[in-house]
Design a protein around this motif. Structure first.
Motif, PDB file in Angstrom:
ATOM      1  N   CYS A 140      22.572  53.402  34.670  1.00 57.66           N
ATOM      2  CA  CYS A 140      23.142  52.417  33.756  1.00 57.66           C
ATOM      3  C   CYS A 140      24.289  51.717  34.468  1.00 57.66           C
ATOM      4  CB  CYS A 140      23.573  53.032  32.438  1.00 57.66           C
ATOM      5  SG  CYS A 140      24.844  54.244  32.572  1.00 57.66           S
ATOM      6  N   SER A 141      24.444  50.449  34.162  1.00 61.92           N
ATOM      7  CA  SER A 141      25.480  49.633  34.790  1.00 61.92           C
ATOM      8  C   SER A 141      26.183  48.807  33.728  1.00 61.92           C
ATOM      9  CB  SER A 141      24.879  48.663  35.809  1.00 61.92           C
ATOM     10  OG  SER A 141      24.189  49.328  36.825  1.00 61.92           O
ATOM     11  N   TYR A 142      27.489  48.722  33.878  1.00 60.20           N
ATOM     12  CA  TYR A 142      28.300  47.867  33.011  1.00 60.20           C
ATOM     13  C   TYR A 142      28.888  46.772  33.885  1.00 60.20           C
ATOM     14  CZ  TYR A 142      28.111  51.670  29.608  1.00 60.20           C
ATOM     15  OH  TYR A 142      27.681  52.622  28.722  1.00 60.20           O
ATOM     16  N   LEU A 143      28.700  45.522  33.492  1.00 62.53           N
ATOM     17  CA  LEU A 143      29.344  44.418  34.212  1.00 62.53           C
ATOM     18  C   LEU A 143      30.593  44.017  33.440  1.00 62.53           C
ATOM     19  CD1 LEU A 143      29.057  42.390  36.637  1.00 62.53           C
ATOM     20  CD2 LEU A 143      28.336  40.736  34.896  1.00 62.53           C
ATOM     21  N   LEU A 144      31.729  44.030  34.168  1.00 57.96           N
ATOM     22  CA  LEU A 144      32.985  43.576  33.570  1.00 57.96           C
ATOM     23  C   LEU A 144      33.375  42.254  34.204  1.00 57.96           C
ATOM     24  CD1 LEU A 144      33.480  47.025  33.991  1.00 57.96           C
ATOM     25  CD2 LEU A 144      35.027  46.280  32.169  1.00 57.96           C
ATOM     26  N   ALA A 145      33.983  41.390  33.419  1.00 60.39           N
ATOM     27  CA  ALA A 145      34.382  40.085  33.957  1.00 60.39           C
ATOM     28  C   ALA A 145      35.646  39.605  33.273  1.00 60.39           C
ATOM     29  CB  ALA A 145      33.253  39.070  33.764  1.00 60.39           C
ATOM     30  N   THR A 146      36.322  38.693  33.952  1.00 58.32           N
ATOM     31  CA  THR A 146      37.458  38.000  33.339  1.00 58.32           C
ATOM     32  C   THR A 146      37.002  36.561  33.053  1.00 58.32           C
ATOM     33  OG1 THR A 146      38.317  37.119  35.419  1.00 58.32           O
ATOM     34  CG2 THR A 146      39.051  39.335  34.789  1.00 58.32           C
ATOM     35  N   PRO A 147      37.788  35.794  32.322  1.00 63.45           N
ATOM     36  CA  PRO A 147      37.374  34.406  32.022  1.00 63.45           C
ATOM     37  C   PRO A 147      37.174  33.558  33.269  1.00 63.45           C
ATOM     38  CG  PRO A 147      39.144  35.089  30.559  1.00 63.45           C
ATOM     39  CD  PRO A 147      38.999  36.174  31.578  1.00 63.45           C
ATOM     40  N   THR A 148      37.765  33.956  34.423  1.00 58.95           N
ATOM     41  CA  THR A 148      37.593  33.185  35.661  1.00 58.95           C
ATOM     42  C   THR A 148      36.439  33.728  36.510  1.00 58.95           C
ATOM     43  OG1 THR A 148      39.271  34.581  36.662  1.00 58.95           O
ATOM     44  CG2 THR A 148      39.992  32.449  35.847  1.00 58.95           C
ATOM     45  N   ASN A 149      35.613  34.612  35.907  1.00 61.52           N
ATOM     46  CA  ASN A 149      34.418  35.151  36.551  1.00 61.52           C
ATOM     47  C   ASN A 149      34.718  36.097  37.719  1.00 61.52           C
ATOM     48  OD1 ASN A 149      31.695  35.297  35.951  1.00 61.52           O
ATOM     49  ND2 ASN A 149      31.098  33.906  37.592  1.00 61.52           N
ATOM     50  N   LEU A 150      35.873  36.776  37.683  1.00 60.13           N
ATOM     51  CA  LEU A 150      36.085  37.952  38.537  1.00 60.13           C
ATOM     52  C   LEU A 150      35.181  39.045  37.974  1.00 60.13           C
ATOM     53  CD1 LEU A 150      37.612  40.032  40.347  1.00 60.13           C
ATOM     54  CD2 LEU A 150      39.361  40.114  38.580  1.00 60.13           C
ATOM     55  N   LYS A 151      34.290  39.587  38.813  1.00 55.95           N
ATOM     56  CA  LYS A 151      33.269  40.506  38.299  1.00 55.95           C
ATOM     57  C   LYS A 151      33.301  41.859  39.013  1.00 55.95           C
ATOM     58  CE  LYS A 151      29.965  37.522  39.170  1.00 55.95           C
ATOM     59  NZ  LYS A 151      28.646  36.873  39.278  1.00 55.95           N
TER      60      LYS A 151
END
Ligand code: FE2
Length: 387
Positions: A63-74
């Motif tokens: 399983c994978s969780y993708l986290l991001a900020t509004p500026t698309n830092l992933k």
């Protein structure tokens, strides 16, 4: 999925390098429990869980969780769901939680991969496509360090949320936290074994047509007890920057020795995340529960004596423990977190470049490395080379 939101690439970035690299994409960690580490990044680092893959999306082995900020830092956090998922369980048993791959977005995966292999890169995954009803994503990977990969990705033909296999997160949680203002990946640093720095710097320079930007030799980086060597390699348009550190034998083992011993190999030491307001970022990260290294107050006495047009309030820098390195007409503000996992291996750096600063905080190395050494000693790892 909310209509129109896409966490894939940024096609508008036009590469100015021979490898067609648009910029950093995401960094993927292999960890023991992805859910827990994803929640830590959401709550403490102020990132949003924006996409997920696992049994609910038809993926049964991980399983994978993708986290991001509004500026698309992933940032992607992944763990195995079966002991037989050896690429994850093997990595995780040996290294503990750590960075498995960092991904760069490229214009043409096949072309970048082909050039890299011709130039001497070690292939890990030949170019391949993953697809679903929203289109396809192309990927390939080459080796870096003992067990890490540089991945090439292109999302131009995908219109879905992120990439095939991923869907909206299963949980709809609003984390109580302070917003941290983290914008993008500034640089990614590797730690390698004695005598490996030149090898890996040459490898990455040849494979990706990068160049050596800075070289710190013997005597440039040392504390009373320990020393290290460092080379910064970067793409020629500077969108990708990768310092590489190697221990240098001294009275005691350095933090780089501690890393390679605890990680059981070479790998990623830290990722620097850029902000445009480091005082607010560090204040809010601390309030969210992130632990940082601490430097002695005397550091700021010396800083106060220098006249270089500091626009921040020095008392505020001191209050939040933020370091400042003067560099020509510019200056660089930075701070390291403590290691974020159980083993003292990986940490984050928070960085703000002011007035065109391009360096890596050489003037802060002593203060930062002494701070790391104090923790290293507490862990019983500041030992001589005979131990
Ligand atoms: Fe750094």
């Amino acid at each position: 999925m909310e209509q129109g939101i896409c966490y894939g690439g940024i096609p508008s970035r036009v590469p100015n390098n021979t490898m067609g690299i648009r910029g950093y994409d995401y960094v993927e960690f292999y960890v023991g429990s992805a859910k827990m580490v994803a929640y830590w990044h959401a709550k403490c680092m102020g990132m949003d869980i924006v996409a997920y893959q696992g049994p609910e999306t038809g993926v049964r082995d991980r399983c994978s969780y993708l986290l991001a900020t509004p500026t698309n830092l992933k940032i992607m956090i992944t763990s195995a769901l079966q002991p037989s998922t050896y690429d994850i369980t093997g990595f995780q048993t040996k290294h503990g939680d750590g960075v498995k791959r960092w991904s760069v977005e490229v214009v043409d995966v096949k072309e970048t991969f082909k050039k890299a292999i011709v130039n001497g890169a070690v292939p890990v995954k030949k170019p391949y496509k993953i697809e679903d009803k929203d289109g396809f994503v192309e990927k390939a990977a080459i080796r870096i360090y003992d067990d890490t990969e540089i991945q090439f990705v292109n999302y131009d033909n995908y219109k879905g949320l992120f990439m095939p296999g991923f869907d909206t997160p299963m949980q709809d949680i609003k984390f109580e936290r302070n917003e941290t203002g983290l914008k993008y990946i500034d640089h990614i640093v590797g730690n390698v074994h004695i005598n490996e720095m030149d090898h890996w710097a040459d490898y990455i320079n040849r494979s990706l047509d990068f160049e050596t930007f800075i070289h710190f030799g013997p005597g440039d980086i040392s504390t009373k007890y320990s020393a290290l060597l460092s080379k910064v390699v970067r793409s020629k348009d500077s969108v990708i920057k990768n310092p590489i550190n190697e221990p240098l034998e001294a009275a005691k083992k350095s933090q780089i020795d501690e890393y390679t011993e605890q990680y059981l190999g070479s790998g990623i030491q830290h990722i620097a995340l850029a902000t445009t307001d480091i005082i607010a970022s560090v204040k809010n990260l601390r309030a969210n529960g992130v632990e940082f290294l601490s430097v002695p107050d005397t550091y700021y006495d010396a800083l106060a004596k220098r006249d270089f047009g500091l626009e921040e309030n020095i008392e505020e820098l001191k209050e939040h423990g933020i370091l400042c390195d003067v560099e020509g007409k510019g200056y660089l503000l930075q701070l390291f977190t403590k290691p974020i996992f159980d083993r003292p291996t990986f940490f984050y750096e928070i960085i703000q470049r002011r007035k065109g600063a391009t360096g890596f905080g050489q003037g802060n190395f002593l203060a930062l490395f002494e701070a790391i050494e104090r923790d290293q000693e507490r862990r019983g790892n500041l030992t001589s080379y005979d131990n």
